[in-house]
Design an enzyme around this catalytic site. Sequence first.
Site, short mmCIF file in Angstrom:
data_model
loop_
_atom_site.label_atom_id
_atom_site.label_comp_id
_atom_site.label_asym_id
_atom_site.label_seq_id
_atom_site.Cartn_x
_atom_site.Cartn_y
_atom_site.Cartn_z
N HIS A 101 0.86 -1.19 0.00
CA HIS A 101 0.00 0.00 0.00
C HIS A 101 0.89 1.23 0.00
O HIS A 101 2.02 1.21 0.52
CB HIS A 101 -0.87 -0.04 1.27
CG HIS A 101 -1.96 0.97 1.34
ND1 HIS A 101 -1.72 2.28 1.67
CD2 HIS A 101 -3.30 0.86 1.14
CE1 HIS A 101 -2.87 2.94 1.69
NE2 HIS A 101 -3.85 2.11 1.35
N ASP A 178 2.68 -5.10 7.64
CA ASP A 178 1.40 -4.42 7.54
C ASP A 178 0.31 -5.48 7.60
O ASP A 178 0.08 -6.22 6.65
CB ASP A 178 1.33 -3.64 6.22
CG ASP A 178 0.02 -2.87 6.07
OD1 ASP A 178 -0.89 -3.03 6.91
OD2 ASP A 178 -0.10 -2.11 5.09
N GLN A 181 -4.83 -5.95 6.31
CA GLN A 181 -5.76 -6.80 5.56
C GLN A 181 -5.79 -8.23 6.08
O GLN A 181 -6.57 -9.05 5.60
CB GLN A 181 -5.39 -6.81 4.08
CG GLN A 181 -5.53 -5.47 3.38
CD GLN A 181 -6.97 -5.04 3.22
OE1 GLN A 181 -7.89 -5.85 3.22
NE2 GLN A 181 -7.20 -3.74 3.08
N LYS A 204 -10.83 -1.65 9.82
CA LYS A 204 -10.91 -2.81 8.94
C LYS A 204 -11.24 -4.08 9.72
O LYS A 204 -11.37 -5.16 9.12
CB LYS A 204 -9.60 -2.97 8.16
CG LYS A 204 -9.30 -1.81 7.22
CD LYS A 204 -8.02 -2.04 6.43
CE LYS A 204 -7.57 -0.79 5.69
NZ LYS A 204 -8.47 -0.39 4.61
N CYS A 344 -4.72 2.37 -3.83
CA CYS A 344 -3.51 2.87 -3.18
C CYS A 344 -2.34 1.91 -3.38
O CYS A 344 -1.55 1.66 -2.46
CB CYS A 344 -3.74 3.13 -1.69
SG CYS A 344 -4.98 4.38 -1.35
#
Length: 391
Positions: A101, A178, A181, A204, A344
């Site tokens: 991202h 990260d 997700q 999220k 993104c």
Amino acid sequence: NITYLDSGATTQKPQYVIDAIDEFYEHNNANPHRGAYSLSIDATNVYEGTREKIAKFINARKANEIIFSKNASESLNLIAYSYGLENLKEDDEVVLSIMEHHSNLVPWQYVTKKTGASLKYMYINDEFELSKEEIESKITDKTKIVGITHVSNVLGTINNVKEIIKYAHKKGAVVIVDASQSIPHMKIDVQDLDADFVVFSGHKMFAPLGIGVLYGKEKLLNNMNPFLMGGDMIEYVYEQDTTFAPLPNKFEAGTQNVEGVVGLGAAIDYINQVGYDNIEKIEKEVVSYARQELSKLDYLDLYMSPNEENHSSVISFNIKGVHPHDVASMLDFKGVCIRSGNHCAQPLLRYMGIDSTCRASFSIYNTKEDVDRLVDAIKFAYSKFEKFIKR
């Protein structure tokens, strides 16, 4: 009457989370760490209690390794400015996956330019995955920082972050994961991964907008300078000098998003009540069905790993010859909410030779009926554009 398939952008919020925020404002609203009166102490207990809850949730060694932020983007910027600028030098290398991202890419462009370090990328293969050979050829003795998304927000590819971390540590590099997700869909154990830093956004994973988390190993955090300065992150302030508070306060300047913290705590309770085993079972069944049904449409380009075990809850696709924004608008007409655009992740899409995609992203509230509505809406969109498409 909609089918919501944009949970990769933000999840819908359970009533349990909404009620917890209401409860805080009705009964515990005060500024944490600021008052000696009981209401402020109650707010402090709620705020710090959630920190403890998050530490347990991701199996951090200590609660002071949990830093609250606005979102994963702010957490990543904190690492880039407070760790990257201080520790990188000329000829050092930062290695990212091409799947990152922008939030885990643009800050490193800035930092490497400022420090004279180099920025390198690990590229995906034809199956939209990072091969072992690619990882080991890019992470070298010059590598000081590795940034890796656990799950791609475009492809849904699940990266083997544990093996990447293990190899990077062999080369002496620090690894930033990260998990934005991944954490809504699977259990994250930071000690098992041996991750140096992990970031994620609350919104999220069923929590409110505007709350994020940075996990960092205590030793690393202690050696970093604050990213923001102001109230509550100081120890003593003199006219010409200041000493900073210990972790975690050092990185939490000013009044925090306490309602967001409360909502994140409730979201964790909600996930724990449902259970990751149930979440994975529900989502796997729905996503597998979606893969199956979308694969039947020969006018679609699908961008996902052929290996279901390496694929999470995101499916990107395009109707051949039709712009994704047009497709998304037609699907909205049928009450189906998807994302269209570059997500993104412009360098990834440019590497793939495309400008944008449609993206359907699933959560535990989605069903096979939602998939059927998605497929029907795609068929409807295709019927409107078919005569204009050059195939």
